[in-house]
Design a protein around this motif. Structure first.
Motif, mmCIF file in Angstrom:
data_model
loop_
_atom_site.group_PDB
_atom_site.id
_atom_site.type_symbol
_atom_site.label_atom_id
_atom_site.label_comp_id
_atom_site.label_asym_id
_atom_site.label_seq_id
_atom_site.Cartn_x
_atom_site.Cartn_y
_atom_site.Cartn_z
ATOM 1 N N UNK A 138 0.826 -1.202 0.000
ATOM 2 C CA UNK A 138 0.000 0.000 0.000
ATOM 3 C C UNK A 138 0.865 1.258 0.000
ATOM 4 N N UNK A 139 2.013 1.195 0.673
ATOM 5 C CA UNK A 139 2.884 2.363 0.776
ATOM 6 C C UNK A 139 3.829 2.513 -0.406
ATOM 7 N N UNK A 140 4.222 1.398 -1.004
ATOM 8 C CA UNK A 140 5.289 1.449 -2.007
ATOM 9 C C UNK A 140 4.871 0.996 -3.402
ATOM 10 N N UNK A 141 3.995 -0.017 -3.507
ATOM 11 C CA UNK A 141 3.600 -0.530 -4.823
ATOM 12 C C UNK A 141 2.097 -0.801 -4.818
ATOM 13 N N UNK A 142 1.278 0.241 -4.854
ATOM 14 C CA UNK A 142 -0.176 0.029 -4.755
ATOM 15 C C UNK A 142 -0.725 -0.948 -5.788
ATOM 16 N N UNK A 143 -0.108 -1.002 -6.969
ATOM 17 C CA UNK A 143 -0.591 -1.920 -8.003
ATOM 18 C C UNK A 143 -0.424 -3.376 -7.583
ATOM 19 N N UNK A 144 0.474 -3.646 -6.629
ATOM 20 C CA UNK A 144 0.714 -5.005 -6.166
ATOM 21 C C UNK A 144 -0.165 -5.393 -4.984
ATOM 22 N N UNK A 145 -0.916 -4.458 -4.442
ATOM 23 C CA UNK A 145 -1.713 -4.754 -3.256
ATOM 24 C C UNK A 145 -2.641 -5.960 -3.432
#
Length: 478
Positions: free
Chosen positions: A459-466
């Motif tokens: 959520x903090x660094x790679x939102x697309x990976x959430x």
């Protein structure tokens, strides 16, 4: 020669935030000073070893820099320049990050081979190790928090950029395992350290600060993450024979690149390393009260993450139940040294078997937290989470991660992860480790703790990976 310290500090303060390994990119540098400066080579090119004291937000971190000095900088080193070119009068020497200069990094091999000393620096050679000094270096540019130099296909030298107090965990653990004859770690050949009276931050700190670690380079190795991704790719591309129906989406063993046999071997190697760590550093018992407190910390982190990432909230009930189950366990828990940041990117498959790398622990944690003892199944849980990530990496990369289970690729991802998780656990138990199936409460709590960390990180660094951790939780938290 070096410029005045104030000018050099300004140049370094402008250059440092652009480096991948700098840990303070989220805020400005309040002050930078040079803690130690040691000349390692005179002439042109010259080499200086610097320890920088970098103050940000009221805290001071130390960073290591190999500073090269040349009258004229060749094109191959322009990308590593510090401070920019000289003015029209041409009176200033060119400064650059010498980790990129094989003409200068050979000084490190010379120092290690001869066990030299220079100012506060000490070069140490492991007992009986022979070190060649005729090899050129090549930096590994993909690394984030450190800089590793490959010397031919023989050695790898890890330079710790952000320095921690005392002996670095990676050196401490790998050296103990090397001395114990563990076959699943690269042999330690030597290390570089800063003497304690200059390197220690606090009075009474008697340990030297680790600057670098030289080990055997396993040039035939392939990292576990790449091998796993290749297996997933084969499975996603596999076309079942006509008439096989929905069951064809669940049998990951039929794809050409089945990874399960390697996952089982990796599990056995992991158990052997855990046994070697127990033998080298010992085992102690964590009282039931501390186990209860550990479960409470897990649940508190869950609550905080649910507030920050609402998408985790639907799983909160199942995760809380797992943490409560852990707290309810009456007996004490055996704890020992573990890897601490265990995943498929931390292992290599060589011609002789699996090798474990990087025993530094999670980079975001304090030195005290990294040294904390843990149950070995915490590492197992980390690897199980890594299988979940590998299974869904190609989906995430394509931008088609479904918001919930049900899609064909997600069905296949779940089948691949389940097969390889089971194989890894089977190998771990057969190799002498605690059987994850017999410790379901413990392994479930550790895995959910790691999943909560992943949700917060993504959520903090790679939102697309959430969706990757959230989708896997939809399967696991049932």
């Amino acid at each position: 020669m070096l410029p005045p310290e104030s000018a050099l500090a300004r140049d370094l303060a402008a250059w440092l935030p652009r480096q991948r390994w700098f840990g303070g990119k989220d805020g400005p540098i309040d002050e930078l000073s040079i803690g130690t400066a040691t000349e390692l080579r005179t002439g042109d090119p010259g080499l200086h070893h610097l320890v920088l004291d970098v103050r940000q937000n009221g805290a001071t971190d130390r960073y290591q820099v190999l500073l090269g000095v040349r009258r004229d900088l060749p094109d191959r080193l322009r990308h590593a320049e510090i401070g920019g070119p000289p003015g029209p009068d041409g009176t200033r020497d060119r400064l650059y990050d010498a980790a990129h200069d094989p003409d200068l990094t050979r000084v490190l091999l010379d120092g290690l081979a001869s066990e030299a000393s220079a100012g506060p620096l000490r070069f140490r050679r492991a007992g009986g190790a022979g070190i060649r000094t005729d090899l050129a270096s090549l930096p590994i540019t993909a690394e984030q928090s450190n800089t590793s130099l490959l010397f031919g296909d023989t050695y790898i030298c890890k330079l710790f950029r952000r320095l921690s107090d005392g002996v670095n965990l990676d050196l401490e653990v790998n050296l103990a395992l090397t001395r114990g004859g563990c076959a699943h770690v690269p042999a330690v050949l030597g290390w570089i350290e800063l003497e304690p009276e200059r390197g220690a931050r606090t009075a009474g700190d008697g340990e030297p600060v680790t600057l670098g670690l030289l080990s055997d380079y396993l040039h035939t190795g392939a990292d576990g993450w790449s091998l796993a991704i290749a297996s997933v790719r084969d499975w996603f591309a596999h076309t079942p024979p006509p008439g096989d129906g929905e069951w064809a989406e669940l049998d990951a063993s039929v794809a050409g690149g089945d990874f399960a046999a390697e996952a089982e071997r990796l599990g056995a190697a992991t158990a052997e390393v855990h046994q070697a760590l127990a033998g080298a550093f010992g085992v102690r018992s964590l009282p039931a009260g501390e186990v209860h407190a550990m479960a409470a910390r897990m649940n508190a982190e869950l609550t905080a993450t649910c507030r920050a990432v609402p998408g985790l909230a639907p799983h909160a009930k199942a995760l809380t139940a797992a943490f409560l189950d852990l707290a309810a366990q009456a007996g004490p828990l055996p704890v020992q040294r573990v890897h601490g940041d265990y995943h498929l990117g931390q292992v290599l498959r060589t011609e002789s078997g699996w090798t474990l790398l990087d025993f530094e622990g999670e980079p975001a944690r304090t030195q005290h937290e990294r040294r904390a003892l843990a149950h070995p199944l915490r590492d197992v849980a980390g690897m199980l989470r890594s299988f979940e990530y590998a299974a869904r990496f190609l989906i995430a990369k394509s931008g088609t991660v479904p918001p919930e289970p049900g899609g064909r690729l997600e069905t296949r991802a779940h089948a691949w992860a389940a097969r390889n998780r089971a194989a890894f656990c089977r190998g771990y138990a057969a190799g002498g480790g605690a059987d994850p199936a017999a410790h379901s409460v413990l392994i479930r709590a550790f895995e959910f703790e790691k999943a909560v960390y992943e949700v917060r990180y993504e959520a903090q660094n790679r939102p697309a990976w959430l969706p990757v951790p959230l989708t896997s939780l939809a399967h696991l938290a049932t």
